[in-house]
Design a protein around this motif. Structure first.
Motif, PDB file in Angstrom:
ATOM      1  N   LEU A 262       0.812  -1.226   0.000  1.00 47.77           N
ATOM      2  CA  LEU A 262       0.000   0.000   0.000  1.00 47.77           C
ATOM      3  C   LEU A 262       0.843   1.273   0.000  1.00 47.77           C
ATOM      4  CD1 LEU A 262      -2.777  -1.054   2.543  1.00 47.77           C
ATOM      5  CD2 LEU A 262      -2.896  -1.058   0.054  1.00 47.77           C
ATOM      6  N   LYS A 263       2.158   1.135   0.014  1.00 45.76           N
ATOM      7  CA  LYS A 263       3.008   2.326   0.013  1.00 45.76           C
ATOM      8  C   LYS A 263       2.897   3.068  -1.316  1.00 45.76           C
ATOM      9  CE  LYS A 263       6.694   0.773   3.152  1.00 45.76           C
ATOM     10  NZ  LYS A 263       8.144   0.402   3.212  1.00 45.76           N
ATOM     11  N   PRO A 264       2.851   4.399  -1.284  1.00 45.50           N
ATOM     12  CA  PRO A 264       2.839   5.143  -2.550  1.00 45.50           C
ATOM     13  C   PRO A 264       4.200   5.088  -3.209  1.00 45.50           C
ATOM     14  CG  PRO A 264       2.999   6.652  -0.690  1.00 45.50           C
ATOM     15  CD  PRO A 264       2.798   5.282  -0.109  1.00 45.50           C
ATOM     16  N   PRO A 265       4.266   5.258  -4.521  1.00 50.79           N
ATOM     17  CA  PRO A 265       5.564   5.198  -5.201  1.00 50.79           C
ATOM     18  C   PRO A 265       6.436   6.402  -4.874  1.00 50.79           C
ATOM     19  CG  PRO A 265       3.851   5.870  -6.738  1.00 50.79           C
ATOM     20  CD  PRO A 265       3.155   5.498  -5.457  1.00 50.79           C
ATOM     21  N   VAL A 266       7.724   6.161  -4.845  1.00 46.11           N
ATOM     22  CA  VAL A 266       8.711   7.234  -4.681  1.00 46.11           C
ATOM     23  C   VAL A 266       9.135   7.683  -6.070  1.00 46.11           C
ATOM     24  CG1 VAL A 266      11.011   7.790  -3.802  1.00 46.11           C
ATOM     25  CG2 VAL A 266       9.500   6.278  -2.499  1.00 46.11           C
TER      26      VAL A 266
ATOM     27  N   ALA B 232       6.737  -1.818 -18.049  1.00 50.47           N
ATOM     28  CA  ALA B 232       5.438  -1.945 -17.395  1.00 50.47           C
ATOM     29  C   ALA B 232       4.946  -3.363 -17.587  1.00 50.47           C
ATOM     30  CB  ALA B 232       4.440  -0.960 -17.994  1.00 50.47           C
ATOM     31  N   LEU B 233       4.559  -4.022 -16.494  1.00 48.57           N
ATOM     32  CA  LEU B 233       4.055  -5.383 -16.552  1.00 48.57           C
ATOM     33  C   LEU B 233       2.534  -5.331 -16.569  1.00 48.57           C
ATOM     34  CD1 LEU B 233       7.001  -5.686 -15.693  1.00 48.57           C
ATOM     35  CD2 LEU B 233       6.313  -7.534 -14.172  1.00 48.57           C
ATOM     36  N   THR B 234       1.939  -5.779 -17.646  1.00 47.25           N
ATOM     37  CA  THR B 234       0.489  -5.708 -17.762  1.00 47.25           C
ATOM     38  C   THR B 234      -0.168  -6.728 -16.848  1.00 47.25           C
ATOM     39  OG1 THR B 234       0.541  -7.235 -19.634  1.00 47.25           O
ATOM     40  CG2 THR B 234       0.595  -4.887 -20.139  1.00 47.25           C
ATOM     41  N   GLY B 235      -1.484  -6.581 -16.684  1.00 48.47           N
ATOM     42  CA  GLY B 235      -2.223  -7.495 -15.829  1.00 48.47           C
ATOM     43  C   GLY B 235      -3.112  -6.797 -14.825  1.00 48.47           C
ATOM     44  N   GLY B 236      -3.089  -5.477 -14.791  1.00 42.71           N
ATOM     45  CA  GLY B 236      -3.927  -4.725 -13.862  1.00 42.71           C
ATOM     46  C   GLY B 236      -4.038  -3.280 -14.297  1.00 42.71           C
ATOM     47  N   GLN B 237      -5.044  -2.605 -13.760  1.00 38.17           N
ATOM     48  CA  GLN B 237      -5.303  -1.218 -14.147  1.00 38.17           C
ATOM     49  C   GLN B 237      -4.219  -0.280 -13.628  1.00 38.17           C
ATOM     50  OE1 GLN B 237      -9.329   0.208 -13.498  1.00 38.17           O
ATOM     51  NE2 GLN B 237     -10.127  -1.879 -13.511  1.00 38.17           N
ATOM     52  N   GLY B 238      -3.953   0.765 -14.405  1.00 43.34           N
ATOM     53  CA  GLY B 238      -3.069   1.839 -13.977  1.00 43.34           C
ATOM     54  C   GLY B 238      -1.616   1.657 -14.341  1.00 43.34           C
TER      55      GLY B 238
ATOM     56  N   LEU C   7      -7.034  -2.414  -4.437  1.00 43.68           N
ATOM     57  CA  LEU C   7      -6.434  -2.087  -3.151  1.00 43.68           C
ATOM     58  C   LEU C   7      -6.989  -0.792  -2.544  1.00 43.68           C
ATOM     59  CD1 LEU C   7      -2.669  -3.048  -3.504  1.00 43.68           C
ATOM     60  CD2 LEU C   7      -4.604  -4.406  -2.734  1.00 43.68           C
ATOM     61  N   ARG C   8      -7.995  -0.237  -3.145  1.00 40.05           N
ATOM     62  CA  ARG C   8      -8.589   0.970  -2.562  1.00 40.05           C
ATOM     63  C   ARG C   8      -9.343   0.630  -1.279  1.00 40.05           C
ATOM     64  NH1 ARG C   8     -10.733   3.436  -8.334  1.00 40.05           N
ATOM     65  NH2 ARG C   8      -8.649   4.002  -9.126  1.00 40.05           N
TER      66      ARG C   8
ATOM     67  N   LEU D  34      -8.282  -8.969   0.397  1.00 40.39           N
ATOM     68  CA  LEU D  34      -7.424  -9.775   1.255  1.00 40.39           C
ATOM     69  C   LEU D  34      -7.071 -11.109   0.603  1.00 40.39           C
ATOM     70  CD1 LEU D  34      -9.036  -9.089   4.751  1.00 40.39           C
ATOM     71  CD2 LEU D  34      -6.787  -8.327   3.952  1.00 40.39           C
ATOM     72  N   ARG D  35      -8.032 -11.684  -0.127  1.00 42.26           N
ATOM     73  CA  ARG D  35      -7.734 -12.937  -0.839  1.00 42.26           C
ATOM     74  C   ARG D  35      -6.670 -12.702  -1.907  1.00 42.26           C
ATOM     75  NH1 ARG D  35     -13.373 -13.855  -0.455  1.00 42.26           N
ATOM     76  NH2 ARG D  35     -13.680 -12.974  -2.529  1.00 42.26           N
ATOM     77  N   LEU D  36      -6.813 -11.593  -2.645  1.00 44.94           N
ATOM     78  CA  LEU D  36      -5.824 -11.258  -3.666  1.00 44.94           C
ATOM     79  C   LEU D  36      -4.448 -11.055  -3.041  1.00 44.94           C
ATOM     80  CD1 LEU D  36      -4.917 -10.305  -6.505  1.00 44.94           C
ATOM     81  CD2 LEU D  36      -5.734  -8.017  -5.879  1.00 44.94           C
TER      82      LEU D  36
END
Length: 208
Positions: A38-42, A52-58, A172-173, A181-183
């Protein structure tokens, strides 16, 4: 008989204590993993390339913003759909980002179509980085995936400096929701397996 019964009880208690200890260790590690995910990116340094590794939004959007900001001169989007094109990717971007990406910027983008797993992403990234003689990379993927992705890419590119850029996806929002939690638990177990290098000995599944 009493002697054998006492030995059996000691064995059972020892087994239960061992299982409880494993559960406590797993739970403590999982709590750390969730906090880390959950840490924001630095803000990353300027590097030779971005993957970029595809497989999820953003993930694609974040990598293209880094490219537009001049954080690197080349971008690999690993694991795109077979029919994906720069035009189809641009159509899914926010208008401000799409407008900022010139034709020249899109010529800096490579679409990797072979990867279907994290190990595949790592192999595809290694081939691209070596072909372009890259010495440093920003790795863009979801926060819950970044540790495993960095580990697998480092195995294929041990001499390349890697800089993580984790993205927080919609899943993760609400991290305490049961599905989230399962993910997270699934990704935690995959990371543990990757640490033991077990994933390369098992059949790959899409999204792994």
């Amino acid at each position: 008989m009493a002697r054998h019964g006492g030995a059996a009880r000691r064995f059972l208690l020892g087994t239960l204590a061992g299982l409880l200890g494993c559960m406590v260790l797993w739970g403590a590690g999982f709590a750390w993993f969730v906090h880390d995910a959950l840490k924001p990116p630095v803000p990353p340094p300027v590097t030779d390339g971005i993957v970029a590794l595809t497989g999820g939004q953003g993930r694609v959007e974040a990598s293209l913003r880094l490219l537009a900001d001049g954080r690197a001169r080349q971008l690999l989007i690993s694991g795109v759909a077979p029919r994906a094109t720069p035009a189809s990717l641009a159509a899914a971007l926010p208008p401000d980002l799409a407008a900022s990406l010139t034709a020249g910027a899109w010529r800096q983008v490579t679409l990797g179509r072979r990867a279907t797993s994290t190990i595949g992403n790592a192999d595809e990234t290694a081939q691209w980085a070596r072909a372009n003689r890259l010495r440093s990379l920003i790795v863009v993927t979801a926060g819950y995936h970044i540790r495993r992705a960095m580990m697998e890419i480092h195995r294929t590119l041990p001499d390349v400096a890697l800089h993580p850029y984790p993205v927080r996806p919609p899943a993760l929002r609400s991290p305490l929701r049961a599905s989230s939690l399962r993910l997270l638990a699934t990704e935690y177990d995959k990371w543990l397996m990757a640490g033991l290098d077990l994933a390369r000995t098992m059949p790959a599944r899409a999204g792994d």
